[in-house]
Motif scaffolding. Structure first.
Motif, PDB file in Angstrom:
ATOM      1  N   TYR A  55       9.255  -8.039  -1.335  1.00 47.01           N
ATOM      2  CA  TYR A  55       7.897  -8.496  -1.568  1.00 47.01           C
ATOM      3  C   TYR A  55       7.939  -9.968  -1.944  1.00 47.01           C
ATOM      4  O   TYR A  55       8.712 -10.376  -2.820  1.00 47.01           O
ATOM      5  CB  TYR A  55       7.242  -7.669  -2.682  1.00 47.01           C
ATOM      6  CG  TYR A  55       7.158  -6.198  -2.337  1.00 47.01           C
ATOM      7  CD1 TYR A  55       6.313  -5.753  -1.325  1.00 47.01           C
ATOM      8  CD2 TYR A  55       7.960  -5.263  -2.993  1.00 47.01           C
ATOM      9  CE1 TYR A  55       6.259  -4.413  -0.988  1.00 47.01           C
ATOM     10  CE2 TYR A  55       7.914  -3.918  -2.658  1.00 47.01           C
ATOM     11  CZ  TYR A  55       7.061  -3.497  -1.654  1.00 47.01           C
ATOM     12  OH  TYR A  55       7.010  -2.180  -1.312  1.00 47.01           O
ATOM     13  N   THR A  74       3.177  -9.641  -0.820  1.00 48.32           N
ATOM     14  CA  THR A  74       3.108  -8.884   0.425  1.00 48.32           C
ATOM     15  C   THR A  74       4.516  -8.663   0.959  1.00 48.32           C
ATOM     16  O   THR A  74       5.435  -9.440   0.704  1.00 48.32           O
ATOM     17  CB  THR A  74       2.259  -9.609   1.486  1.00 48.32           C
ATOM     18  OG1 THR A  74       2.811 -10.911   1.729  1.00 48.32           O
ATOM     19  CG2 THR A  74       0.833  -9.746   1.024  1.00 48.32           C
ATOM     20  N   LEU A  75       4.693  -7.602   1.707  1.00 49.55           N
ATOM     21  CA  LEU A  75       5.992  -7.260   2.265  1.00 49.55           C
ATOM     22  C   LEU A  75       6.369  -8.274   3.343  1.00 49.55           C
ATOM     23  O   LEU A  75       5.579  -8.585   4.228  1.00 49.55           O
ATOM     24  CB  LEU A  75       5.953  -5.850   2.861  1.00 49.55           C
ATOM     25  CG  LEU A  75       7.254  -5.330   3.484  1.00 49.55           C
ATOM     26  CD1 LEU A  75       8.363  -5.278   2.441  1.00 49.55           C
ATOM     27  CD2 LEU A  75       7.029  -3.968   4.104  1.00 49.55           C
ATOM     28  N   LEU A  95       5.399  -8.756   8.406  1.00 50.17           N
ATOM     29  CA  LEU A  95       5.860  -7.482   8.968  1.00 50.17           C
ATOM     30  C   LEU A  95       5.455  -7.348  10.434  1.00 50.17           C
ATOM     31  O   LEU A  95       6.248  -6.922  11.277  1.00 50.17           O
ATOM     32  CB  LEU A  95       5.287  -6.326   8.142  1.00 50.17           C
ATOM     33  CG  LEU A  95       5.666  -4.913   8.575  1.00 50.17           C
ATOM     34  CD1 LEU A  95       7.170  -4.726   8.511  1.00 50.17           C
ATOM     35  CD2 LEU A  95       4.972  -3.884   7.696  1.00 50.17           C
ATOM     36  N   LEU A 116      11.839  -0.552  -1.781  1.00 48.00           N
ATOM     37  CA  LEU A 116      10.440  -0.668  -1.363  1.00 48.00           C
ATOM     38  C   LEU A 116       9.648   0.573  -1.742  1.00 48.00           C
ATOM     39  O   LEU A 116      10.202   1.648  -1.984  1.00 48.00           O
ATOM     40  CB  LEU A 116      10.367  -0.872   0.161  1.00 48.00           C
ATOM     41  CG  LEU A 116      11.088  -2.085   0.736  1.00 48.00           C
ATOM     42  CD1 LEU A 116      10.937  -2.097   2.257  1.00 48.00           C
ATOM     43  CD2 LEU A 116      10.567  -3.383   0.138  1.00 48.00           C
ATOM     44  N   SER A 119       5.445   4.068   0.881  1.00 47.48           N
ATOM     45  CA  SER A 119       4.530   3.796   1.998  1.00 47.48           C
ATOM     46  C   SER A 119       5.062   2.680   2.885  1.00 47.48           C
ATOM     47  O   SER A 119       4.905   2.709   4.112  1.00 47.48           O
ATOM     48  CB  SER A 119       3.145   3.419   1.466  1.00 47.48           C
ATOM     49  OG  SER A 119       3.218   2.278   0.628  1.00 47.48           O
ATOM     50  N   ASP A 120       5.731   1.685   2.265  1.00 45.44           N
ATOM     51  CA  ASP A 120       6.292   0.591   3.049  1.00 45.44           C
ATOM     52  C   ASP A 120       7.564   1.021   3.765  1.00 45.44           C
ATOM     53  O   ASP A 120       7.853   0.550   4.870  1.00 45.44           O
ATOM     54  CB  ASP A 120       6.571  -0.608   2.141  1.00 45.44           C
ATOM     55  CG  ASP A 120       5.292  -1.243   1.614  1.00 45.44           C
ATOM     56  OD1 ASP A 120       4.275  -1.165   2.326  1.00 45.44           O
ATOM     57  OD2 ASP A 120       5.309  -1.793   0.502  1.00 45.44           O
ATOM     58  N   VAL A 137       0.698  -0.571   8.706  1.00 48.69           N
ATOM     59  CA  VAL A 137       0.868  -1.935   8.199  1.00 48.69           C
ATOM     60  C   VAL A 137      -0.369  -2.389   7.455  1.00 48.69           C
ATOM     61  O   VAL A 137      -0.294  -2.963   6.370  1.00 48.69           O
ATOM     62  CB  VAL A 137       1.197  -2.907   9.354  1.00 48.69           C
ATOM     63  CG1 VAL A 137       1.161  -4.346   8.868  1.00 48.69           C
ATOM     64  CG2 VAL A 137       2.556  -2.596   9.953  1.00 48.69           C
ATOM     65  N   ALA A 140      -0.572  -0.642   4.021  1.00 51.03           N
ATOM     66  CA  ALA A 140       0.382  -1.182   3.042  1.00 51.03           C
ATOM     67  C   ALA A 140      -0.045  -2.559   2.569  1.00 51.03           C
ATOM     68  O   ALA A 140       0.031  -2.878   1.384  1.00 51.03           O
ATOM     69  CB  ALA A 140       1.776  -1.251   3.669  1.00 51.03           C
ATOM     70  N   THR A 141      -0.517  -3.395   3.496  1.00 53.92           N
ATOM     71  CA  THR A 141      -0.963  -4.742   3.134  1.00 53.92           C
ATOM     72  C   THR A 141      -2.171  -4.696   2.217  1.00 53.92           C
ATOM     73  O   THR A 141      -2.275  -5.453   1.249  1.00 53.92           O
ATOM     74  CB  THR A 141      -1.310  -5.543   4.404  1.00 53.92           C
ATOM     75  OG1 THR A 141      -0.157  -5.604   5.245  1.00 53.92           O
ATOM     76  CG2 THR A 141      -1.740  -6.969   4.042  1.00 53.92           C
TER      77      THR A 141
END
Length: 379
Positions: A55, A74-75, A95, A116, A119-120, A137, A140-141
């Motif tokens: 992240y 954010t990932l 991502l 992580l 969910s990610d 995506v 998760a975002t």
């Protein structure tokens, strides 16, 4: 069927295209693919390259695919490789922008996968399996952005600066009211101020904030000093090319910044004024010598390796990223720093002859390109 024609020059890395074997010499070839509105994605990977997921610690990183900022928390996915100097370089991506390798797997090839959110992890698993990932995506975002908004709303009066060391679990709150004209019982020279365990040069004449930052360690990098000798004049230029190099950077729009540790200021309780005068005096004389405006941050705290017993490292002391983040958030007029053009030079690179690896780890913690002084200034 559409036909794509490629001409490859010799390249140092292996080029993978839908599982093809690597080419090391010039070739002309054709590849037939079915016409489709969804573009395929490829990844340039050498055997030593790895993928990392985490992240984002701040909003200063930029996606290498779309060139847009990657929002904090954010990932993000990074492709890690070694540059010609042997140091790790990470190219971060959103991502949705990350180019997929031809062989799909997740936890086996992605460093940081296990840390992580579930969910990610699921989103990455589907992405690398080639499934339609837009819904996962987006979900998760959205969760991460909601967490970020709640955090910002709860701290609307003061801006928080977090270190990159998650284990430390510390938040540093900067407040102008906490800025002092003395460091504990030691009086500071004009233009120098103290904040917590930091002493900084408030504003050198002619200094201009910039998106391009050239940062340096002081002792052993810019100045030849000795721990056995104190005094404002007990130093010399480390390399004769330093004044011209710094002047050139300044003329090209760089802001020059020095980040230096000086634990003697904290340790020498009975001689603290002498330690402060010695360090600040050397820095003032150095700036006068090179004749360019420079921003300076001195970390006075003690790390775990110090003689004093501390529960944890001082968050500003290198290799902790606190000094850089303090500068970036509060001492650059809100200007976003271009990490591709900015860099850090220091002598503590973890080599057998070095006293530590604090400088290279400081650069890595802040996502900066790193050089050793003999490489940058030329021995």
């Amino acid at each position: 069927m559409n036909t794509l024609r490629f001409s490859l020059l010799p390249i140092p890395k292996f080029f993978f295209l839908n599982g093809c074997h690597p080419y090391k010499h010039r070739h002309n070839f054709s590849v037939s693919v079915n016409a489709s509105p969804r573009p395929f994605r490829v990844i340039l990977m050498a055997p030593s390259e790895t993928i990392v997921a985490e992240y984002a610690k701040s909003n200063r990183s930029t996606c290498k695919a779309c060139s847009k900022a990657i929002e904090s928390k954010t990932l993000r996915l990074g492709l890690v490789s070694k540059d010609k100097r042997g140091y790790n370089v990470t190219k971060w991506h959103h991502l949705s922008c990350f180019p997929l390798p031809s062989s799909h797997s997740t936890s086996d090839i992605i460093t940081g996968f296990s840390s992580l959110k579930s969910s990610d992890q699921e989103a990455l698993t589907k992405l690398f399996a080639g499934e339609d990932q837009s819904e996962a995506v987006c979900k998760a975002t959205e969760e991460i952005q909601n967490d970020q908004q709640e955090s910002e709303e709860s701290d609307s009066k003061k801006r928080k600066l977090s270190t990159s060391d998650v284990k430390a679990g510390m938040n540093i709150i900067f407040s102008v009211s906490d800025v002092k004209s003395s460091y504990k019982d030691a009086t500071l020279l004009p233009k120098w101020k103290a904040f917590q365990t930091i002493i900084f040069l408030e504003r050198d004449d002619g200094l201009q904030d910039s998106s391009k930052v050239a940062a340096f360690d002081f002792d052993g990098c810019l100045a030849n000093t000795s721990v056995r000798i104190s005094g404002s004049n007990a130093w010399s230029l480390m390399y004769p090319s330093i004044p011209d190099k710094l002047q050139s950077l300044y003329n090209n729009g760089y802001k020059l910044v020095i980040f230096t540790n000086e634990s003697n200021i904290e340790r020498w309780k009975n001689k603290r004024q002498a330690a402060v005068d010695s360090k600040i005096g050397r820095l003032n004389n150095f700036i006068d010598k090179v004749k360019v405006p420079i921003q300076v941050f001195i970390a006075c705290g003690i790390g775990k390796s110090g003689k004093a017993v501390t529960k944890e490292d001082d968050p500003f002391r290198k290799p902790k990223p606190g000094m850089w983040q303090l500068m970036e958030q509060y001492f650059n007029s809100g200007i976003t720093i271009d990490m591709d053009q900015s860099f850090y030079v220091g002598d503590a690179a973890g080599r057998p002859s070095d006293h530590s690896d604090a400088d290279i780890k400081f650069a890595e913690a802040n996502g900066l390109k790193f050089y050793v002084p003999e490489e940058y200034f030329g021995a």
